[in-house]
Each structure stands twice: as structure tokens, then as C-alpha cells.
Design an enzyme around this catalytic site. Structure first.
Site, PDB file in Angstrom:
ATOM      1  N   ALA A  11      -6.422  38.682 -24.207  1.00  0.00           N
ATOM      2  CA  ALA A  11      -7.502  37.685 -24.249  1.00  0.00           C
ATOM      3  C   ALA A  11      -8.386  37.765 -23.012  1.00  0.00           C
ATOM      4  CB  ALA A  11      -6.903  36.287 -24.372  1.00  0.00           C
ATOM      5  N   GLY A  13     -10.995  39.852 -22.553  1.00  0.00           N
ATOM      6  CA  GLY A  13     -12.350  40.374 -22.785  1.00  0.00           C
ATOM      7  C   GLY A  13     -13.410  39.287 -22.751  1.00  0.00           C
ATOM      8  N   ARG A  17     -20.374  41.025 -27.616  1.00  0.00           N
ATOM      9  CA  ARG A  17     -21.142  40.951 -28.855  1.00  0.00           C
ATOM     10  C   ARG A  17     -21.339  39.497 -29.311  1.00  0.00           C
ATOM     11  NH1 ARG A  17     -17.127  45.329 -31.467  1.00  0.00           N
ATOM     12  NH2 ARG A  17     -15.914  44.674 -29.647  1.00  0.00           N
ATOM     13  N   ASN A 196      -7.527  50.352 -37.818  1.00  0.00           N
ATOM     14  CA  ASN A 196      -6.477  49.721 -37.017  1.00  0.00           C
ATOM     15  C   ASN A 196      -6.736  48.219 -36.897  1.00  0.00           C
ATOM     16  OD1 ASN A 196      -4.694  49.035 -34.924  1.00  0.00           O
ATOM     17  ND2 ASN A 196      -6.137  49.768 -33.347  1.00  0.00           N
ATOM     18  N   ARG A 360     -11.869   6.346 -28.556  1.00  0.00           N
ATOM     19  CA  ARG A 360     -11.740   7.361 -27.500  1.00  0.00           C
ATOM     20  C   ARG A 360     -10.270   7.503 -27.117  1.00  0.00           C
ATOM     21  NH1 ARG A 360     -15.621   5.474 -23.138  1.00  0.00           N
ATOM     22  NH2 ARG A 360     -14.622   7.200 -22.026  1.00  0.00           N
ATOM     23  N   ALA A 407     -19.546 -10.566 -31.768  1.00  0.00           N
ATOM     24  CA  ALA A 407     -20.535  -9.493 -31.621  1.00  0.00           C
ATOM     25  C   ALA A 407     -20.943  -9.330 -30.159  1.00  0.00           C
ATOM     26  CB  ALA A 407     -21.755  -9.818 -32.464  1.00  0.00           C
ATOM     27  N   ARG A 467     -21.239 -20.291 -18.462  1.00  0.00           N
ATOM     28  CA  ARG A 467     -22.667 -19.995 -18.517  1.00  0.00           C
ATOM     29  C   ARG A 467     -23.443 -21.251 -18.114  1.00  0.00           C
ATOM     30  NH1 ARG A 467     -23.303 -22.576 -23.757  1.00  0.00           N
ATOM     31  NH2 ARG A 467     -21.940 -21.630 -25.297  1.00  0.00           N
TER      32      ARG A 467
END
Ligand code: UD1
Ligand code: CA
Length: 476
Positions: A11, A13, A17, A196, A360, A407, A467
Site C-alpha cells: 500500500a 504507492g 493514475r 496477473n 454526531r 424549539a 429573563r
């Protein structure tokens, strides 16, 4: 296997191409690196697997560690300069010889760019090869492309005098492998269609004897592993090429077109098998499922859709179109609506998720959970029958059962330096548009008023309002 086999996967290479930021071995076929396909098959028949890495070696070693574990990482061999497949095997044997005293060992050599290789083919090949010190798999191709040509003695004798085509009757007596570029120079008007596959089974002793004799005097100026065939033949070593009919499974992937063809073939094989096992696939041409995924009978999937990695989907679950699911377990009778993205997550039974839900890593949903559109869950547990129906982010949190998240609720888990946990206990009701500044705990049965910014823990059974009180002033 009747005897122990050590595998070498080449592996190192670059894949000239197929230009890419990734080394070729990490190009994916149905979401999994080609190397992973080959590695997993090798694992089914061999105890020890050495991977030769070189070009972008770090990327490959990281990948092996993450996907195939510490042992795979420890069994990598660096080929600093990629001087050819023969040189890659030389590097590997140097290391293998340091690690073993058993010269009778059988070595299986595989290229990392043959992603459709199967355990069945390798088992068959290994059985057939038992009495040969050196053998390899060949295949017939109407277009021999860049494959090494398998030259049997009959061809060599004949082609010396007149251009000729090697035919099937030309069995036995393998003389050598001639690489494509060299073949074109040496036999410009001849043709051989037996090529081959790049899969060899060789006694370690034969490699140790012949690898030092390889030369790089050829059209590519590389050390070819294929040259050991001719060298061994000259010393009358018994050798054979076993020609396999299932050529599709043996094809090398060297360019984008071959990658596409390999993917298409594998996709068709996997989807056909799933459908014959009772999985309903609508528009299967657009459904991409990796070979490592498990899907139970009675699951229904609508394409286009992608399911990769070690994902597992239990019976009677429906997955609508445009979902991307990686390494995620999904329980029974869930409905996954369109456009969901899941990665490294766990979903219990009877979940209703999406459209547009995102799980996730380390998201864990118990049974009967509902997630609606634009809801993101990260590293959090969501308890039984809890609902997060619209526009929310839950990160680093533990949410109890029967919780309702209104929401636009957000867990503020990150202060710019560190991450902190939010705990939301059973039966809490979080009004719309609240922010929970972690670390913070919301007690059981707590009602949090809409628009609150919660920075302090709330006791059980309270109404928390954080708030500004509304003031209505007279307009001037
Ligand atoms: C090779 C064979 C060819 C065969 C074909 C089958 C040689 C010389 N040729 O050709 O006979 O028909 O596979 O698919 O072996 N690699 C290294 N180090 C190197 C060079 C390559 O590790 O220095 C690795 C590559 O990453 C790849 C494998 O060896 O995984 C094969 O190399 P590649 O360049 O694809 O060989 P082919 O030209 O396909
Ligand atoms: Ca190749």
C-alpha cells in the site's frame, strides 16, 4: 487454514493514475478505504498482516490504527522510496525475517488496490496452492490493459519466431510474467489475455532466495515482484498460475473509471444479497451500503441513501431518502425521515428522527425518542420517550426520560477553552428558546420558562424563569 499464513499488503504507492490528496489505498469504495476491504478479507484467513506504507505513510498508519486497531498499526512497514512492488516486498521480508525464525512460512502477497477480493477466492487459492512453493492468481481479460501478462512456455517458444496470441489451451508451464509496458516493447504484435491479479502465495524461503536477484532494468526502472516468477522458473522451482473465473472480484483499481466500476459491481452484489435476505430497497441503484454494515430482514430503505462503516439496523426500521449513516446502530421499528446525518451514534427502538436530524459521535438515544428538524445531538444521552422536536443543539449532556425540549433550546457546552456538561432530569419541560450555560443541572419535573438563560442549577419541581420581566410602555 491448514497452515499459518502471513500476509503482506502493498500500500505504499501514490496512485499516479488517480491524482488525489489521499494515497490510492485510502480511496474509498462504498465509503470504506480500498485498504480496509483488502485488510478485512486478509484478516479472515491470516493471523499476521503486514502493511507496506510509503507515500503519505502517516495518513495510512493513522487510518489503520483507527479502523483496524493497534495490532494493524504495529504491523506497518515503511518503504521510504517507492522503487516498485518487488522492492516493497523486500522491505517487508526484511522485517518479517527479523520477527520469525520459520523459513517454511507461507507468505500471501496482496495489492491494496483490489477491493473486491473475497475470502472465498483466497481460501480456494490457498487450498489449490498447497503443494507449490510459488503460485499466483491469474485471470482472463479481453482487454489486458496495464496488467502483467502471464507468459506460458508455449507462448514464449512460439512468439520468438512469429507474432502470436496465447490461447487457453496454453495451460501449465508458466514461464514468466511480463509487465504491460515491457510486453509492448518485447512482443509488439503479439497478445496475451491471461493476466496477473497481483495475488501470490510464496514460501518465505523462495522470497528470501529470489528477492535479492531482482533488477530494475525494465520499462519503468522499478523492481517488479513479478520477476520472481521467471527467476524461480529458471531454477526449476515448481510454480503455477491458477486462473480464476470471477475476474470482476480480482480487478485492480488504478484510475477513477476503474474505481467507479468496482463500486458499481460491489454495490450490486451487496444490494442483491440484502434484498434476497428480506431487506426492501426502493431505487437500489442509488443506495450505497458498505460490506461491513448489518441490516436485518424487514428493514425498508429508500434511495438515494448511504450507509457505511459498522452500522447496524434492526428489523422493521424505515430509512427515508437522502440519509447518510456511518458507524451507527439503529434499533427496531424506527422511522428515520429524509436528510438525516448520523455518525458514531446509537439509536434505541421506536425512534422517530428527522427530517434533517443530525447525530454526531457519542450521541446515544434510548427507546421512543423523537428528534425533529434541525436538531443536533453530540456526545449526549437522551432518555426514554424524550422529545427534541425543533432547532436545538444538545451537546455534552445527559437528558432523562420524558423530557420535552422546546424549539430552539441550546446547551452552551463550550466557553472557548473547555467543554462542560448539562444534566436535564426526568420529566423536565424546557420552554422554547432557552440557553443552558454548562455546567448546569435542571432537576426533575422542572419547568423552564421560554427564553430563559439558565446559569444556575434548578431544584426539582420548580418553575425557573431567567429573563427580564416584560414592560409595556405607552407609545409616544
Ligand atoms: C501490478 C503488477 C501487475 C498486475 C497488477 C494487478 C507489478 C510490477 N505489476 O501492476 O503484474 O497485473 O498489479 O493489479 O507488480 N506499491 C508499493 N510500493 C511500490 C509500488 C507499488 O507498495 O513501490 C503498491 C501499490 O500501492 C499498489 C500495489 O503495490 O497497492 C500495486 O502497484 P500498482 O502500481 O498498482 O501496480 P500495477 O501497475 O497495477
Ligand atoms: Ca494496480
Amino acid at each position: 487454514m491448514s497452515y499459518p499464513i502471513t500476509t503482506i499488503i502493498l500500500a505504499a504507492g501514490k496512485g499516479t493514475r488517480m491524482p488525489s490528496k489521499n494515497p490510492k489505498a485510502l480511496q474509498t469504495v462504498l465509503g470504506e478505504a480500498m485498504l480496509s476491504h483488502v485488510y478485512s478479507v486478509a484478516q479472515s484467513i491470516s493471523d499476521t498482516i503486514w502493511t507496506v506504507v510509503g507515500y503519505k505513510a502517516d495518513m495510512i498508519t493513522d487510518y489503520l490504527a483507527k479502523n483496524h486497531g493497534e495490532k494493524a498499526l504495529q504491523h506497518t512497514i515503511l518503504q521510504e522510496k517507492q522503487l516498485g512492488t518487488g522492492h516493497a516486498v523486500q522491505c517487508a521480508m526484511q522485517k518479517i525475517n527479523e520477527n520469525t525464525t520459520n523459513n517454511a512460512e507461507k507468505i500471501l502477497i496482496l495489492n491494496a488496490d483490489v477491493p473486491l477480493i473475497s475470502t472465498e477466492i483466497l481460501t480456494d487459492f490457498i487450498t489449490k496452492s498447497e503443494k507449490y512453493p510459488l503460485s499466483f492468481i491469474s485471470l482472463y481479460l479481453p482487454d489486458a490493459k496495464s496488467y502483467g501478462r502471464v507468459a506460458r512456455q508455449g507462448f514464449v517458444d512460439k512468439a520468438k519466431n512469429t507474432p502470436c496470441t496465447a490461447h487457453e489451451d496454453n495451460k501449465g508451464n508458466v514461464a514468466k510474467i511480463i509487465e504491460a509496458k515491457d510486453f509492448k516493447v518485447q512482443y509488439p504484435n503479439s497478445a496475451i489475455y491471461e493476466v496477473n491479479s497481483g495475488i501470490y502465495l510464496v514460501d518465505a524461503q523462495i522470497l528470501n532466495e529470489f528477492l535479492p536477484l531482482l533488477s530494475s532494468q525494465n520499462a519503468n526502472n522499478e523492481y517488479y515482484i513479478t520477476d520472481i516468477i521467471g527467476l524461480a522458473k529458471d531454477k526449476n522451482i515448481p510454480l503455477e498460475a491458477f486462473c480464476f473465473e470471477n475476474a470482476e472480484a480480482l480487478l485492480g483499481v488504478n484510475n477513477p473509471l476503474e474505481l467507479y466500476e468496482a463500486e458499481k459491481t460491489l454495490q450490486q452484489t451487496i444490494n442483491t444479497k440484502l434484498m434476497s435476505n428480506g431487506v426492501v430497497l426502493h431505487n437500489p441503484e442509488s443506495i450505497r451500503i458498505s460490506p461491513f454494515v448489518e441490516i436485518a430482514a424487514g428493514v425498508e430503505i429508500f434511495g438515494p441513501c448511504e450507509i457505511y462503516g459498522k452500522s447496524k439496523i434492526e428489523q422493521y426500521t424505515t430509512i427515508e431518502s437522502h440519509c447518510v449513516i456511518k458507524n451507527t446502530q439503529i434499533g427496531e421499528a424506527c422511522t428515520i425521515k429524509s436528510f438525516c446525518h448520523f455518525e458514531d451514534a446509537i439509536v434505541g427502538n421506536n425512534a422517530k428522527l428527522g427530517p434533517y436530524a443530525r447525530l454526531r459521535p457519542q450521541a446515544e438515544l434510548s427507546d421512543n425518542v423523537h428528534l425533529g428538524n434541525f436538531v443536533e445531538i453530540k456526545k449526549s444521552k437522551i432518555g426514554n420517550a424524550s422529545k427534541v422536536n425543533h432547532l436545538s443543539y444538545i451537546g455534552d449532556s445527559i437528558v432523562g426520560s420524558d423530557v420535552n425540549v422546546g424549539a430552539g433550546c441550546i446547551t452552551c457546552n463550550y466557553d472557548g477553552r473547555n467543554k462542560f456538561q448539562t444534566i436535564i432530569e426526568d420529566n423536565a419541560f424546557l420552554g422554547s428558546n432557552c440557553a443552558f450555560v454548562a455546567p448546569v443541572t435542571i432537576g426533575k419535573n422542572t419547568l423552564v420558562a421560554a427564553g430563559s438563560v439558565i446559569t444556575k442549577d434548578t431544584p426539582e419541581n420548580t418553575l425557573a424563569i431567567a429573563r427580564q420581566r416584560q414592560t409595556n410602555l405607552k407609545k409616544r
